[in-house]
Design an enzyme around this catalytic site. Structure first.
Site, short mmCIF file in Angstrom:
data_model
loop_
_atom_site.label_atom_id
_atom_site.label_comp_id
_atom_site.label_asym_id
_atom_site.label_seq_id
_atom_site.Cartn_x
_atom_site.Cartn_y
_atom_site.Cartn_z
N MET A 19 0.86 -1.20 0.00
CA MET A 19 0.00 0.00 0.00
C MET A 19 0.88 1.24 0.00
SD MET A 19 -3.14 -1.07 2.52
CE MET A 19 -2.11 -1.94 3.68
N CYS A 99 -2.88 -1.20 -10.37
CA CYS A 99 -3.07 0.17 -9.88
C CYS A 99 -4.07 0.93 -10.76
CB CYS A 99 -1.73 0.89 -9.85
SG CYS A 99 -1.92 2.55 -9.19
N LYS A 138 0.53 -9.27 -9.46
CA LYS A 138 -0.68 -8.88 -8.72
C LYS A 138 -1.62 -8.18 -9.70
CE LYS A 138 -2.16 -6.41 -4.54
NZ LYS A 138 -2.68 -5.12 -4.97
N ASN A 197 -7.46 -11.65 -2.65
CA ASN A 197 -7.34 -10.35 -1.98
C ASN A 197 -8.61 -9.52 -2.20
OD1 ASN A 197 -5.90 -7.28 -3.00
ND2 ASN A 197 -6.03 -7.88 -0.87
C1 LIG Z 1 -3.71 3.36 0.36
C2 LIG Z 1 -3.56 2.20 -0.58
C3 LIG Z 1 -2.41 2.09 -1.34
C4 LIG Z 1 -2.25 1.00 -2.23
N1 LIG Z 1 -1.07 0.86 -2.91
C5 LIG Z 1 -0.85 -0.26 -3.66
C6 LIG Z 1 0.43 -0.52 -4.24
O1 LIG Z 1 1.40 0.23 -4.07
N2 LIG Z 1 0.56 -1.66 -4.99
C7 LIG Z 1 -0.48 -2.54 -5.16
O2 LIG Z 1 -0.31 -3.56 -5.83
N3 LIG Z 1 -1.68 -2.33 -4.60
C8 LIG Z 1 -1.88 -1.23 -3.84
N4 LIG Z 1 -3.08 -1.06 -3.19
C9 LIG Z 1 -4.11 -2.12 -3.29
C10 LIG Z 1 -3.93 -3.13 -2.14
O3 LIG Z 1 -2.71 -3.81 -2.24
C11 LIG Z 1 -5.08 -4.16 -2.12
O4 LIG Z 1 -5.07 -4.86 -3.33
C12 LIG Z 1 -6.45 -3.50 -1.92
O5 LIG Z 1 -6.41 -2.54 -0.88
C13 LIG Z 1 -7.54 -4.54 -1.60
O6 LIG Z 1 -7.23 -5.22 -0.41
P1 LIG Z 1 -7.96 -4.87 1.00
O7 LIG Z 1 -9.44 -4.95 0.75
O8 LIG Z 1 -7.47 -5.93 1.95
O9 LIG Z 1 -7.54 -3.48 1.37
C14 LIG Z 1 -3.27 0.02 -2.34
C15 LIG Z 1 -4.42 0.17 -1.57
C16 LIG Z 1 -4.58 1.22 -0.70
C17 LIG Z 1 -5.83 1.32 0.14
#
Ligand SMILES: Cc1cc2nc3c(=O)[nH]c(=O)nc-3n(C[C@H](O)[C@H](O)[C@H](O)COP(=O)(O)O)c2cc1C
Length: 315
Positions: A19, A99, A138, A197
């Site tokens: 994240m 992303c 991913k 995820n």
């Molecule tokens: C603040 C934030 C930043 C994120 N940055 C990335 C990142 O750098 N790379 C990535 O693959 N996913 C990123 N994501 C997506 C998360 O890795 C994840 O796939 C998404 O939040 C869903 O999972 P969750 O429901 O458990 O939060 C980000 C999500 C959030 C909320």
């Protein structure tokens, strides 16, 4: 030699989601202490890496037992060049195909790549061939139209070690609930070690998804300010235990965790980013009585780390 991500998942199936601006190196080190299987750094631009424009802390190995470096970009040959530049810091390389941010997508990177499954396959196969590390991917379910069936097949055929899927399209961003039926469909139609995820926050969800929809679970937002979630998940997984803390116990636990986070952060340049410290403080103490006052004091302490530590100890 470091294990492969696929091996780590067999021993421990709970992974921290990358994240941006949240899972910095100090937080990832703390998550390892709290029992995460492995973690991946915040998304890092291959174009910036090849031009030496990325601060080392962003993808540093630090004291991690296992370090996965996540790259985003669009051209297979630039991915290869960038990956070979970060080898000292990487036990594996992860590629971001998910992303949804406009500035990343404007350069045909991140989730934009899901529109062209063949290009996904080419990026992974070039990395597998020319980079001496396991390669993981991913993805989301698609950009606007779902393409996960084709994309998952390309990733698997190209020889990736692990595939992680966030069960939404890029267009959905974070709205609604992740589509775990689609996640299950991929699991049933591929052989690749597979991480599900999206919206995982309660250890009881292990019963709903682990082994039926995926081999491992990736946790993102529910781990913000809450690295002990990995210990909570392991306890439930191994012994059916549910951790239920009183408010005082929770406050004590979060204080100890946040002090550890600050200690770890002090070894890195990111400690100078004051905004990072107060935002993390806000997340670690969310829902705890008096947290608002603490946050105001932490904001006022600016980048005086010792003052922040004192404030937290006295909290
Ligand atoms: C603040 C934030 C930043 C994120 N940055 C990335 C990142 O750098 N790379 C990535 O693959 N996913 C990123 N994501 C997506 C998360 O890795 C994840 O796939 C998404 O939040 C869903 O999972 P969750 O429901 O458990 O939060 C980000 C999500 C959030 C909320």
């Amino acid at each position: 030699m470091a294990k492969r991500p696929s091996q780590l998942l067999k021993e421990n199936p709970f992974v921290l989601a990358p994240m941006d601006d949240v899972t910095d190196i100090a937080f990832r080190e703390l998550a390892e202490e709290c029992g995460v299987s492995y973690s991946t750094c915040e998304l890092t631009s291959v174009d910036a890496l090849v031009r030496d424009k990325v601060k080392h802390d962003r993808y540093a190995r630090g004291k991690l037992k296992f370090s996965s470096v996540q790259l985003f970009g669009s051209k297979p040959e630039v991915f290869v060049e960038a990956a070979n530049k970060v080898l000292e810091d990487a036990d594996s390389i992860d590629v971001n195909f998910g992303c949804p941010s406009a500035c990343v997508n404007a350069n045909d990177a991140g989730a934009m790549l899901l529109k062209d499954p063949k290009n996904v396959g080419e990026i992974i196969s070039k990395l597998v061939k020319h980079v001496d590390r396991p390669i993981t991917a991913k993805i989301r379910l698609g950009y606007k139209k779902t393409t996960y069936r084709e994309v998952a097949r390309e990733v698997e055929d190209a020889g990736a070690d692990v595939l992680a899927v966030h069960g939404r399209t890029a267009e959905q961003k974070y709205s609604g609930f992740a589509n775990w039926d689609s996640i299950r469909e991929i699991y049933e139609n591929t052989q690749i070690p597979f991480i599900g995820n999206g919206d995982i926050k309660d250890p009881k969800q292990i019963d709903d998804y682990l082994g039926t929809h995926c081999d491992a679970l990736m946790i993102g937002r529910a781990a913000i300010g809450n690295p002990m979630i990995f210990d909570d998940f392991s306890r439930y997984h191994k012994r059916g235990e549910i951790v239920d803390l009183s408010n005082d116990e929770k406050k004590q636990r979060q204080k100890e965790l946040f002090l550890k986070y600050l200690e770890k952060l002090s070894h890195y340049d990111v400690a100078k980013q004051h905004q990072r410290i107060w935002r993390q403080a806000m997340w670690f103490f969310k829902g705890i009585e008096g947290a608002k006052k603490l946050r105001v004091a932490v904001v006022e302490a600016k980048d005086d780390l010792n003052k922040v530590i004192k404030l937290v100890k006295e909290f």
